[in-house]
Design a protein around this motif. Sequence first.
Motif, PDB file in Angstrom:
ATOM      1  N   TYR A 174      -7.083   8.439  -3.816  1.00  0.00           N
ATOM      2  CA  TYR A 174      -6.992   7.152  -3.156  1.00  0.00           C
ATOM      3  C   TYR A 174      -7.332   7.310  -1.679  1.00  0.00           C
ATOM      4  O   TYR A 174      -7.336   8.423  -1.139  1.00  0.00           O
ATOM      5  CB  TYR A 174      -5.595   6.543  -3.323  1.00  0.00           C
ATOM      6  CG  TYR A 174      -4.456   7.458  -2.922  1.00  0.00           C
ATOM      7  CD1 TYR A 174      -4.134   7.665  -1.588  1.00  0.00           C
ATOM      8  CD2 TYR A 174      -3.699   8.119  -3.885  1.00  0.00           C
ATOM      9  CE1 TYR A 174      -3.107   8.498  -1.221  1.00  0.00           C
ATOM     10  CE2 TYR A 174      -2.663   8.959  -3.529  1.00  0.00           C
ATOM     11  CZ  TYR A 174      -2.366   9.145  -2.198  1.00  0.00           C
ATOM     12  OH  TYR A 174      -1.338   9.973  -1.844  1.00  0.00           O
ATOM     13  N   ARG A 232       1.048   4.270  -2.817  1.00  0.00           N
ATOM     14  CA  ARG A 232       0.932   5.681  -2.483  1.00  0.00           C
ATOM     15  C   ARG A 232       2.087   6.479  -3.076  1.00  0.00           C
ATOM     16  O   ARG A 232       1.898   7.565  -3.633  1.00  0.00           O
ATOM     17  CB  ARG A 232       0.909   5.851  -0.958  1.00  0.00           C
ATOM     18  CG  ARG A 232      -0.423   6.366  -0.439  1.00  0.00           C
ATOM     19  CD  ARG A 232      -0.410   6.639   1.032  1.00  0.00           C
ATOM     20  NE  ARG A 232      -0.033   5.513   1.850  1.00  0.00           N
ATOM     21  CZ  ARG A 232      -0.828   4.487   2.130  1.00  0.00           C
ATOM     22  NH1 ARG A 232      -2.039   4.428   1.633  1.00  0.00           N
ATOM     23  NH2 ARG A 232      -0.411   3.500   2.897  1.00  0.00           N
ATOM     24  N   ASP A 233       3.312   5.941  -2.952  1.00  0.00           N
ATOM     25  CA  ASP A 233       4.483   6.631  -3.495  1.00  0.00           C
ATOM     26  C   ASP A 233       4.362   6.779  -5.011  1.00  0.00           C
ATOM     27  O   ASP A 233       4.663   7.847  -5.565  1.00  0.00           O
ATOM     28  CB  ASP A 233       5.758   5.868  -3.144  1.00  0.00           C
ATOM     29  CG  ASP A 233       6.099   5.946  -1.665  1.00  0.00           C
ATOM     30  OD1 ASP A 233       5.532   6.824  -0.974  1.00  0.00           O
ATOM     31  OD2 ASP A 233       6.906   5.114  -1.195  1.00  0.00           O
ATOM     32  N   CYS A 282      -5.811  17.590  -3.584  1.00  0.00           N
ATOM     33  CA  CYS A 282      -6.223  16.214  -3.870  1.00  0.00           C
ATOM     34  C   CYS A 282      -7.689  16.196  -4.274  1.00  0.00           C
ATOM     35  O   CYS A 282      -8.573  16.275  -3.415  1.00  0.00           O
ATOM     36  CB  CYS A 282      -6.001  15.312  -2.659  1.00  0.00           C
ATOM     37  SG  CYS A 282      -4.293  15.286  -2.090  1.00  0.00           S
ATOM     38  N   TYR A 303      -3.935  11.741  -6.599  1.00  0.00           N
ATOM     39  CA  TYR A 303      -4.258  11.689  -5.181  1.00  0.00           C
ATOM     40  C   TYR A 303      -5.641  11.102  -4.894  1.00  0.00           C
ATOM     41  O   TYR A 303      -6.156  11.244  -3.797  1.00  0.00           O
ATOM     42  CB  TYR A 303      -4.187  13.096  -4.583  1.00  0.00           C
ATOM     43  CG  TYR A 303      -2.839  13.757  -4.744  1.00  0.00           C
ATOM     44  CD1 TYR A 303      -1.735  13.308  -4.031  1.00  0.00           C
ATOM     45  CD2 TYR A 303      -2.671  14.818  -5.618  1.00  0.00           C
ATOM     46  CE1 TYR A 303      -0.496  13.909  -4.173  1.00  0.00           C
ATOM     47  CE2 TYR A 303      -1.429  15.431  -5.771  1.00  0.00           C
ATOM     48  CZ  TYR A 303      -0.349  14.984  -5.042  1.00  0.00           C
ATOM     49  OH  TYR A 303       0.872  15.574  -5.194  1.00  0.00           O
ATOM     50  N   ASP A 350       1.768   9.441  -5.786  1.00  0.00           N
ATOM     51  CA  ASP A 350       2.253  10.783  -5.471  1.00  0.00           C
ATOM     52  C   ASP A 350       3.209  11.296  -6.541  1.00  0.00           C
ATOM     53  O   ASP A 350       3.213  12.490  -6.865  1.00  0.00           O
ATOM     54  CB  ASP A 350       2.964  10.782  -4.113  1.00  0.00           C
ATOM     55  CG  ASP A 350       1.995  10.679  -2.949  1.00  0.00           C
ATOM     56  OD1 ASP A 350       0.778  10.888  -3.171  1.00  0.00           O
ATOM     57  OD2 ASP A 350       2.438  10.381  -1.825  1.00  0.00           O
ATOM     58  N   PHE A 372      -7.070   0.600  -2.164  1.00  0.00           N
ATOM     59  CA  PHE A 372      -6.343   1.854  -2.277  1.00  0.00           C
ATOM     60  C   PHE A 372      -7.190   2.906  -2.990  1.00  0.00           C
ATOM     61  O   PHE A 372      -7.110   4.095  -2.674  1.00  0.00           O
ATOM     62  CB  PHE A 372      -5.060   1.544  -3.044  1.00  0.00           C
ATOM     63  CG  PHE A 372      -4.127   2.694  -3.250  1.00  0.00           C
ATOM     64  CD1 PHE A 372      -3.391   3.204  -2.195  1.00  0.00           C
ATOM     65  CD2 PHE A 372      -3.943   3.232  -4.506  1.00  0.00           C
ATOM     66  CE1 PHE A 372      -2.504   4.240  -2.403  1.00  0.00           C
ATOM     67  CE2 PHE A 372      -3.048   4.263  -4.720  1.00  0.00           C
ATOM     68  CZ  PHE A 372      -2.327   4.764  -3.656  1.00  0.00           C
ATOM     69  N   ASP A 423      -6.027   6.862   1.760  1.00  0.00           N
ATOM     70  CA  ASP A 423      -4.726   6.602   2.389  1.00  0.00           C
ATOM     71  C   ASP A 423      -4.847   6.024   3.791  1.00  0.00           C
ATOM     72  O   ASP A 423      -3.849   5.916   4.502  1.00  0.00           O
ATOM     73  CB  ASP A 423      -3.856   7.861   2.386  1.00  0.00           C
ATOM     74  CG  ASP A 423      -4.397   8.978   3.275  1.00  0.00           C
ATOM     75  OD1 ASP A 423      -5.445   8.764   3.924  1.00  0.00           O
ATOM     76  OD2 ASP A 423      -3.776  10.056   3.319  1.00  0.00           O
ATOM     77  N   THR A 483      -8.726  10.491   6.185  1.00  0.00           N
ATOM     78  CA  THR A 483      -9.085  10.847   4.817  1.00  0.00           C
ATOM     79  C   THR A 483     -10.403  10.192   4.437  1.00  0.00           C
ATOM     80  O   THR A 483     -10.620   9.023   4.735  1.00  0.00           O
ATOM     81  CB  THR A 483      -7.993  10.390   3.835  1.00  0.00           C
ATOM     82  OG1 THR A 483      -6.755  10.993   4.188  1.00  0.00           O
ATOM     83  CG2 THR A 483      -8.332  10.776   2.402  1.00  0.00           C
ATOM     84  N   ALA A 533       0.830  -1.205   0.000  1.00  0.00           N
ATOM     85  CA  ALA A 533       0.000   0.000   0.000  1.00  0.00           C
ATOM     86  C   ALA A 533       0.864   1.255   0.000  1.00  0.00           C
ATOM     87  O   ALA A 533       0.555   2.238  -0.689  1.00  0.00           O
ATOM     88  CB  ALA A 533      -0.936  -0.013   1.202  1.00  0.00           C
ATOM     89  N   ALA A 534       1.966   1.235   0.756  1.00  0.00           N
ATOM     90  CA  ALA A 534       2.862   2.390   0.794  1.00  0.00           C
ATOM     91  C   ALA A 534       3.506   2.622  -0.568  1.00  0.00           C
ATOM     92  O   ALA A 534       3.659   3.773  -1.009  1.00  0.00           O
ATOM     93  CB  ALA A 534       3.938   2.178   1.859  1.00  0.00           C
TER      94      ALA A 534
END
Length: 258
Positions: free
Chosen positions: A55, A44-45, A190, A53, A48, A131, A57, A209, A40-41
């Motif tokens: 998603y 996200r990266d 976002c 944006y 980004d 995600f 988080d 979020t 998941a991280a």
Amino acid sequence: MTKIWITDASAYAKTSLTVLETPRTLAQIRADVYYLMIVAADLRDEADEVKDYEYDDTEPLETSTCCLLIKYFGYQLSSDPSDAIEVDMLDLWQGPESRKPDMSRRDKGWLKWLYLTRFRPGLLPEIERLFRGQGDSIHEGYPWQQGYKAYVICEIRNVLYKVPYGYFNDTKSAHDWLSTVSSVEPSDNCHGLGRIRYMDAEGFPSWGTFMTKEVGIAEVPEGQSSPVEFDRVEPFDWPCQVTEFWGIGTDPIQVAAA
């Protein structure tokens, strides 16, 4: 069999329903959970980097993690948390290296081994759907889908916005969390996301979020006793910061068993 209780110290509520059993060792379990969080991280990266944006988080949540462990790693639900070993996802992710699985993420060889040993067909698309806030279907049939979702109602220029957030075992837990909410506001640059400011389980200010496609919109009724019918809308930019709420409450989560 190892019995574990998946928790998250930063979460707004602690559900006793995320208790699992597995023949895997505690070290293997921590590596499994860590793998789900690291995927998941990475998503996200990647998002980004291209300024994407849209998603959620907050994922993977404890409940989502349990679903994935059951579906892809053969874990089983257990009904009794009394003798379960707690696996705190926040501690696993941010805690000392001594409690992380085996080795530091900086060791690229270990990271490659983690990906190769935890690969399961269909798992990555499933995490991608979570995600993107599209993962409701993976929870179908699990007991936490009989809980409650809290919501705040914001009034902005004679329009009501119903913002749902979170999973709770009961209405008391939901209302306890609602009492800590201080603001709802835009998420910086976002589209389709907003932020809720609240106090976490440790008593510290935190941000959550929410996806604006889950928000309901209605006109302000002439009398406050009038019923309000909210319609779901497409993703939009949250208009402004709101610190006073027109109303709060809970909705039951009712998902038919798969």
